[in-house]
Design an enzyme around this catalytic site. Sequence first.
Site, short mmCIF file in Angstrom:
data_model
loop_
_atom_site.label_atom_id
_atom_site.label_comp_id
_atom_site.label_asym_id
_atom_site.label_seq_id
_atom_site.Cartn_x
_atom_site.Cartn_y
_atom_site.Cartn_z
N ARG A 151 0.86 -1.32 0.05
CA ARG A 151 -0.03 0.05 -0.15
C ARG A 151 0.96 1.16 0.05
NH1 ARG A 151 -3.78 -0.55 5.05
NH2 ARG A 151 -4.17 1.41 4.51
N ASN B 253 37.02 25.46 0.28
CA ASN B 253 37.56 24.36 0.96
C ASN B 253 37.76 23.04 0.07
OD1 ASN B 253 34.75 24.21 0.98
ND2 ASN B 253 34.52 22.80 2.68
#
Length: 451
Positions: free
Chosen positions: A15, A368
Amino acid sequence: MSTALILLAAGQGTRMKSDLPKVLHQVAGAPLLVHAMKAGAVLAPDHTVVVAGHGAEAVSKAAQAHDETAQIAIQSKQKGTAHAVAQAAPLLEGYQGDAIVLYGDTPFIQPETLTRMAEARKAHDVVVLGFEAADPGRYGRLKMSGQTLEAIVEFKDASEDERAITFCNSGVICAAAPLLFDLISKVGNANASGEYYLTDIVGLARAAGLSATAIACDESETMGVNSRAELARAEAAFQARARAEALENGVTLTCPETVHFAHDTHLGRDTVVDQNVVFGPGVTVESGAHIRAFSHLEGCHVARGAVVGPYARLRPGTELAENTRIGNFVETKNAVIDAGAKVNHLSYIGDAHLGEETNIGAGTITCNYDGVMKHHTEVGKRVFIGSNTMLVAPVKVGDEAMTASGSVITKHVADGALALARATQVEKPGMARKLFEILKSKKAKRDKGAG
């Protein structure tokens, strides 16, 4: 008394209309299965056995990511709940403690309820968890005689009188492990579904002269999740409970219905959380902090007196010390920011350490990532980083240093130094007017050609 948990997590959940196993759908940032495991952890179990089937590899990975000691049993064919529990028997061979059966798609059984079940087990051979249902529907019914549970009757097999019972079965059951597996071995499948029902062990126990009882919990604890709509209701139920607990514990939520918690959010008393704040997994906020509107926090720690936002994003690995300031449109990741430091607006601080009382100007970026690896930026104490500075990692800025606005810093900056790293400004007199005239002429010709 020692306890083993058996968590049933083998169903496909058709379901849900999903390729993901049902128990791995998430509520508050954690799989349904993890919620069930967390509830059972209050009993300090000696063993945790997860019975997997559909998507067993993914289910096993999730279970062991939460608890690396969890053991996995496989139910290759789904033949009912008794058959599922039986798959755990080899892993608990010789175990003499209690076993309690939980369900991976039922995330809200409260720890206090499981503790009451464990207490009841001291006086009864089999203990079942039940609830008074507002709409009994197709739940199994618990047939009680005083405190004695005589039988559990599945709806498909119940008479009209039995269907009128409103005390219903949650499926959670507790018994001594040897007894549980002995009773399961005697369960048959002569029923409307042709399945081996775990619930049949109550009748078998009573027929053998053993005692059985049921304790009651609030119906909300037994909420199962079998569809997307039920998943949404489960999320709403979790959030309502989390908000109520936060308010009860001394947290100010200025607009509670707009704050979204994760399963493991920890907020200290006197924390203030404004509207439309989202807490992802792994967030701890200490007392007296202020999380302003429209901020998103995940995998971070915020200390006392810190102010975050509005419109801030704290990503995993962020550590904010006391009295720090993270302002609007600032993103941090894997960043340690010491006491009194400020990143007030429009900046990215990643893989970095900022020292005490450092001030980061608007538009600053720690560069970075080089496309392959991440690199670290170290900024000392009482540093002033000018607006629109690019800190190209790996790089270090010393204590009480300064960078000029618009600088691209690629080399270490000494303590107390001023670093300027930008091109010299060149001015061309009258050139702006000439350029505008040229551009306007080009535009006029283009527009005339288009007409």
